[in-house]
Design an enzyme around this catalytic site. Structure first.
Site, PDB file in Angstrom:
ATOM      1  N   HIS A  82       0.743  -1.203   0.004  1.00  0.00           N
ATOM      2  CA  HIS A  82      -0.095  -0.110  -0.042  1.00  0.00           C
ATOM      3  C   HIS A  82       1.018   1.315  -0.114  1.00  0.00           C
ATOM      4  CE1 HIS A  82       0.085   0.131   4.301  1.00  0.00           C
ATOM      5  NE2 HIS A  82       0.010   1.420   4.411  1.00  0.00           N
ATOM      6  N   ASP A 113       0.304  -7.333   1.597  1.00  0.00           N
ATOM      7  CA  ASP A 113       0.780  -6.050   1.785  1.00  0.00           C
ATOM      8  C   ASP A 113       2.213  -5.887   1.777  1.00  0.00           C
ATOM      9  OD1 ASP A 113       0.225  -3.318   1.878  1.00  0.00           O
ATOM     10  OD2 ASP A 113       0.171  -3.442   3.959  1.00  0.00           O
ATOM     11  N   SER A 195       4.556   2.741   7.728  1.00  0.00           N
ATOM     12  CA  SER A 195       4.219   1.620   6.884  1.00  0.00           C
ATOM     13  C   SER A 195       5.497   1.256   6.035  1.00  0.00           C
ATOM     14  CB  SER A 195       3.104   1.783   5.818  1.00  0.00           C
ATOM     15  OG  SER A 195       1.703   1.989   6.578  1.00  0.00           O
TER      16      SER A 195
END
Lengths: 592, 334
Positions: A82, A113, A195
């Site tokens: 992402h 992910d 992230s």
């Protein structure tokens, strides 16, 4: 860039001066402190320094950005799907040396992910050392290094410290495709922008990649509940990711649910699945998967989520009080078209029921989320010749890199004077004798049940002989061609990824040895060929068609004194049936 | 300057060392304390109302202490222990003032916290919070652990009216985000695994919008459990309403103004107020140490006490403050 460089040096100078002031101000202060405390402090500073060196700040312009972590000296870095998804194939990455590096997208695992990117321009990047994430315990100290809120405009990563709050957590896809299975929960601050950054153990080793957090009513900021993809899962997928693939996650072809007494039972199963072929049925109790005990539905999903589609894994189930141990090949969850659509940004209808507190992703993005499409975006100069999107592949360029690497290892192991014809003779463990001849003009096997012959230069699929083997001769013909002439000589050869040679080694977790697998497509057939680090083919499987049970050949190690380096035995099986165990006798007598 | 640096250095490295070098490692502390924390599942699941929370075992035979919440508004409360075993829990009693509830499950020989009302915990104490936050741990998965520091010991209603909780005593304010959905009822322990307190219900300041991270001290939990066991807690409805001071033998001046000064009009003979030595014309300034500015405030403060709680009034008589103990508060009239 020079300005940034300057600024970072300034920052170091300021920090350095502060440290000096601290150190020099009052030596009596230091004398008061328990040496163990000072040691702990020094160790922590070193760990943070090392973690900061391999932390990547990813900037994707208007598309936002995030974090990454370098895992090899030649620039391979892990991050989240992402994070790179809105960025396109090229991005700019900063390291704490104050420099910006160009980077190119390598492989994607949208469900997990995970993304692999490669930073360009050096072969001596600082990089993290992975650790066994199954050793992580609640209460362990941990560090997150990354780029929260995209603050690292000076390219210095932010470090947050915390403890491991929980292990083996399962986080539902929650309205997205992204499933966090078997993840590590931490109370170190994980904010939007963290992230893709590394989660480090107290030892300084990499135990995971941060990617998700529970947010609810307090806004999209840390509430002390972050999740990291475990290093062991990343390791399982890293071979496929480095091969430039668009990766799918796995299904057993069966669903499970909890019974009233808390057992995990098969509640549905596809009759076309390998699990069904291997004997799994409705209401069987799942006991273990891939060597890990399964006591809850969550535990089952946790293990499954860490395994790539295509792997064969051990499965233990109980029926009528008796335990059965089988090895099952995992299938993909999505079709190739579905996966491609997902990456193209088409929303997927939610699968599992997202709970009321379904966590959302920390992905800081400006309001304008216009993504560069393949048509409109011109490739930046930086990644010319390094980016080659193809169906099923994120970036085929890196598949060719890996394929050629394995080919080079095979070529190195190949004896210069390999005889034109490979001849084997010996006894079959099941009884009788055999003769096998593999040459350019024919592949022939002489068994007590009869002789089978194919033309390696012709249509390999014309005969799946010998009967009952599922294509043993075709498999051996492909094997010889691959070993003698390299991957480009046999149909379409790609790098498949890595897999455990023996499914049982998966019980060893992080210590399980994974080896390279090449995939050959020829005459409508598919073969997967496992090559060990020494360049020796140790196993291959051949599918005459997609739904067929493959012919599995395991090659016994060559005799040390055999200059040809050819196997001493062939174990051939198909499904649960052993076709034959062929023991090769020393070739001294009949060989030219 | 040097003292400042000294404290800075200690802050920077001290906490690290305390957690890593304590008698029990944090891993061991978490492992043993988490066995005494349970996951509770009940009513809810609607928007903004979780159907799960945390609880703690306070006796080996399955007594569970948790917060009083809408999760318990059902006859089907499920309790999952650390080993993953699932039990049906029965509501045994509640303490509406402290918002505590006692549940029982049918079990024996369970690890349990002891509610020793030890000394108060000092500000700066390192603690570990264990809870079922966000419901992320299911089945035999261990509850979540978070580490933090007791950053203040203050009355829960320090900013009067800013948080809506009937409990007004001291709580431990924590420096980490512990009071997440599902966390209420979770245990806060020190580095030795001793119970420090229990995570309270989610509270948000109506003034600032800030969510509070706090725990009810063990001593308060102990009082709450004893009140529930002895049946001296009132019901939610009567306890929340003002308490008629005449039940203690006090006749206050008629409540005519917005803030009628709480002068005593008369003391009923033979009442606890008479025994305590209260006199007409005394001005009540505090109930239980809490300032009261009006007649209504006196009755409200008396209402906050549970039946059986000691009633202590501070009054001004002839320019001097006089303290009077009226003994246990009687039950409110139905």
């Amino acid at each position: 860039m020079p300005a940034l460089h300057h600024r970072s040096r300034l920052a170091i100078a300021v920090v350095g001066t502060a440290a000096l002031v601290l150190a020099a101000s009052d030596s009596a202060v230091m004398a008061d402190i328990d040496p163990a405390v000072l040691q702990a402090e020094a160790a922590r500073i070193e760990v943070i320094r090392a973690a900061s060196r391999c932390a990547v700040s990813i900037f994707a312009g208007d598309a936002g950005g995030g974090s990454g972590v370098l895992v090899s000296p030649d620039g391979y870095a892990l991050t989240n799907f992402h994070v790179v998804e809105p960025a396109g194939p090229a991005m700019r990455c900063g390291l704490n040396d104050g420099r910006l590096y160009d980077a190119v997208l390598v492989g994607l695992d949208p469900t997990g992910d995970v993304a692999v990117i490669r930073l360009l321009g050096r072969d001596d990047f600082p990089h993290a050392t992975p650790a066994d994430s199954d050793d992580v315990q609640p209460g362990d100290f941990c560090f997150a290094a990354g780029n929260p809120f995209l603050l690292a405009t000076d390219l210095q990563p932010s470090i947050s410290v915390g403890i491991v709050s929980g292990i083996h957590r399962y986080q539902f896809p929650a309205g997205t495709i992204l499933e966090y299975a078997d993840c590590i929960q931490v109370d170190a601050a994980i904010n939007p922008g963290n992230s893709g950054g590394g989660l480090f153990a107290e030892t300084g080793r990499l135990i995971g990649v941060n990617g998700r957090a529970s947010f609810e009513k307090r806004g999209r900021v840390n509430v002390g509940v972050g999740y990291a993809i475990s290093m062991n899962q990343l390791r399982n997928f890293s071979g496929l990711l480095r091969g430039g693939r668009l990766i799918d996650h796995a299904t057993l072809g069966a669903t499970v649910s909890s019974s009233a007494d808390g057992r995990v039972l098969v509640s549905d199963i596809l009759q076309s699945s390998d699990a069904w072929r291997r004997g799994l049925r409705y209401d069987d109790e799942i006991v273990a998967l891939a060597g890990r005990p399964v006591r809850t539905v969550n535990a089952f999903k946790n293990v499954l989520g860490t395994l790539p589609a295509g792997w064969r894994v051990p499965l233990a189930y109980r029926r009528a009080g008796r335990r059965h141990d089988i090895v099952v090949r995992l299938a993909g969850v999505h079709s190739a078209a579905e996966l491609a659509a997902l990456v193209a940004g088409e929303p997927e209808p939610p699968r599992g029921g997202p709970g009321p507190d379904a966590p959302r992703l920390p992905a800081p993005r400006p309001a304008d989320r216009s993504r560069p499409s393949a048509e409109t975006a011109r490739l930046p100069e930086s990644i010319r010749g390094l980016y080659d999107p193809r169906p099923g592949f994120v970036n085929f360029h890196f598949n060719a890199v890996e394929r050629d690497r394995v080919a080079a290892v095979i070529a190195k192991s190949r004896p210069a004077a390999t005889a034109a014809a490979w001849e084997f003779a010996g006894a079959r463990a099941e009884g009788g004798r055999f003769q096998l001849r593999l040459a350019d003009d024919e592949a022939l096997i002489d068994l007590p049940t009869g002789i089978s012959r194919i033309d390696p230069a012709g249509d390999l699929a014309a005969d799946s002989g010998p009967p009952g083997s599922g294509g043993l001769l075709a498999a051996l013909a492909i094997w010889r061609q691959l070993v003698r002439s390299g991957p480009t000589a046999v149909g379409g050869t790609t790098y498949w990824g890595t897999a455990p040679l023996d499914p049982q080694v998966l019980a060893a977790g992080f210590a399980a040895e994974l080896i390279d697998v090449l995939e050959v497509s020829v005459s409508g057939m598919t073969a997967q060929i496992a090559v060990n680090a020494g360049g020796v083919v140790t196993q291959m499987e051949l599918w005459t068609n997609a739904d067929a049970e493959p012919c599995l050949v395991r090659f016994g190690s060559p005799r040390p004194d055999d200059p040809r380096g050819l196997p001493t035995r062939f174990d051939v099986s198909r499904g649960d049936e052993v076709f034959g165990t062929f023991i090769v006798e020393p070739a001294a007598e009949g060989q030219p | 300057m040097s003292a400042w640096i000294r404290s800075l250095v200690c802050l920077l490295v001290g906490g690290w060392a305390v957690l890593t070098m304590g008698a029990g490692t944090p891993q061991e502390t978490i492992r043993s304390a988490a066995r005494k924390v349970v996951k509770l599942y009940g009513a809810g699941g609607l928007r903004g109302l979780e159907s799960y929370q945390s609880g703690m075992l306070v006796s080996p035979d399955g007594t569970i202490l948790t917060v009083l919440s809408t999760v318990l508004d059902t006859d089907e409360i499920d309790c999952v222990l650390d080993d993953g075993s699932r039990h049906r829990a029965t509501l045994k009693g509640v303490d509406p003032r402290r918002e505590l509830a006692l549940l029982t499950i049918d079990a024996a020989d369970l690890p349990a916290f002891t509610l020793e009302p030890g000394g108060p915990i000092a500000v700066g104490t390192r603690v570990i919070a264990l809870s079922n936050l966000f419901g992320v741990a299911v089945g035999d998965e261990r509850v979540s652990a978070q580490r933090g520091v007791v950053s203040a010991v203050v009355p829960l209603e320090a900013r009067r009216g800013a948080t809506e909780a009937p409990f007004t005593g001291d709580v431990y304010v924590l420096d980490c985000t512990t009071n997440n959905p599902g966390a209420p009822g979770g245990a806060v322990v020190d580095s030795q695994g001793r119970l420090v307190g229990m995570l309270g219900k989610e509270l948000r300041s109506t003034a600032s919008g800030i969510w509070l991270n706090y725990a009810l001290p063990t001593a308060e939990l102990d009082r709450g459990v004893r009140a529930i066991m002895s049946g001296t807690t009132g019901s939610v409805a009567t306890d929340a309403s003002p308490f008629d001071a005449r039940l203690c033998g006090l006749v206050l001046v008629p409540d005519l103004l917005d803030k009628t000064p709480p002068f005593i009009e008369a003391v009923l003979p033979g009442s606890s107020a008479a025994t305590a030595g209260l006199e007409p014309d005394d001005l009540v300034i505090a109930v239980g140490g809490r300032a009261v500015a009006s007649r209504a405030a006196v009755e409200r403060e008396l209402g906050r006490l549970a039946a059986g709680d000691p009633v202590r009034l501070s009054v001004i008589r002839g320019g001097r403050i006089v303290e009077c103990d009226l003994g246990p508060r009687p039950a409110a009239k139905e």
